[in-house]
Design an enzyme around this catalytic site. Structure first.
Site, PDB file in Angstrom:
ATOM      1  N   PRO A  99     -47.927  20.937 -11.011  1.00 29.10           N
ATOM      2  CA  PRO A  99     -48.537  19.704 -10.478  1.00 29.10           C
ATOM      3  C   PRO A  99     -49.654  19.224 -11.397  1.00 29.10           C
ATOM      4  CG  PRO A  99     -48.579  21.486  -8.837  1.00 29.10           C
ATOM      5  CD  PRO A  99     -48.193  22.097 -10.146  1.00 29.10           C
ATOM      6  N   TYR A 100     -49.957  17.935 -11.252  1.00 28.19           N
ATOM      7  CA  TYR A 100     -51.090  17.341 -11.953  1.00 28.19           C
ATOM      8  C   TYR A 100     -51.994  16.729 -10.899  1.00 28.19           C
ATOM      9  CZ  TYR A 100     -53.868  13.948 -14.524  1.00 28.19           C
ATOM     10  OH  TYR A 100     -54.925  13.228 -15.026  1.00 28.19           O
TER      11      TYR A 100
END
Lengths: 71, 71, 71, 71, 71, 71
Positions: free
Chosen positions: B2-3
């Site tokens: 994820p970012y």
């Protein structure tokens, strides 16, 4: 509740100009979509001309090389 | 993988506080969605109070004008 | 007043999981930086595995080709 | 007309390297999708190593503590 | 050359309303900072109410549970 | 470890074209800055032409009204 991110090159944008951008965008969202100004967030990012590219070149180079005042 | 991008006003966030935010968000994504911490990216942006608007005004003005400590 | 953007691949994240992410991030910012939960905005973007690249490959291809469950 | 945002840790990226990134991404979008270079915008954000987290830790700490040169 | 990203919850924003947002923001940047409308990019993201959190809760839940019409 | 976000209008970008964008950007960052491909993240956002503005108009209108194929 909207979130608006305005990104421009860094070149002496004054506090008064920033305030006008923030007020203008907030009013626009209230007038157009009925958004609540109290929770409308506007974030302005100022980006160095070396870090902004247009037409395959950094803005700093476009201005220096071509005498063009890209804005 | 994820970012996560955390944007807050710039006001003396310490390195220890940043580390706690990074650890906390990474743990939350692992616990909630089974995301791999090794590839979880967290980026914290600190924004000048002149550049952050809420309620149609820059945060700097809200604090100065109204004595309100908007956070 | 913080703005947090969480980007993950789209793969059946439930409404309950989203609610947990939103609560968790909001709590973390209140506990770590004293941020006001009432004006903390969290936006979750779910991205198709074709549109998310890691290691130079779309996630969809990493999973298909290598039997690896990148998350 | 595309907009591309490249985020990297701040560590002495030179103006020449930035120019190469801008040219490279603009060419890639023209070659792959037929996008018009004249209106392709590329913005590079350089982020302090304290503000970038990977594996649950700030990059600054990963480098200091583990002798690992995460890039 | 500015880039503006407007993020709102998805709830039947019409094409005409989007056009008004785009025109309004572009005019505001030209009037306030002298930015060139021809290269001003505005991108509107519409986000599902499950994916947008405010006050620690998804907007969908705030509306359902409290009868509050958060916008 | 870089994060790259590519935003284009949605118009039938194929999975193969997306894969080429992801590979190309990842290679460019490795060649230019020595970035580790294994942790380079690329996210492609496809945006409806109604939601993308250029020159003060939605792309959908520019194309319809002027026969111009803005890309």
């Amino acid at each position: 509740m909207p979130y608006v991110n305005i990104r421009v090159t860094r070149e002496g944008v004054s506090a008064a100009q920033k305030a006008r951008l923030i007020a203008g965008v907030t009013d626009l969202l209230a007038a157009t979509l009925g958004k609540n100004p109290a929770t409308t967030v506007v974030v302005i990012d100022e980006v160095d001309p070396d870090n902004w590219g247009i037409g395959g070149l950094p803005v700093a180079d476009v201005r220096a090389g071509q005498g063009k005042d890209v804005r």
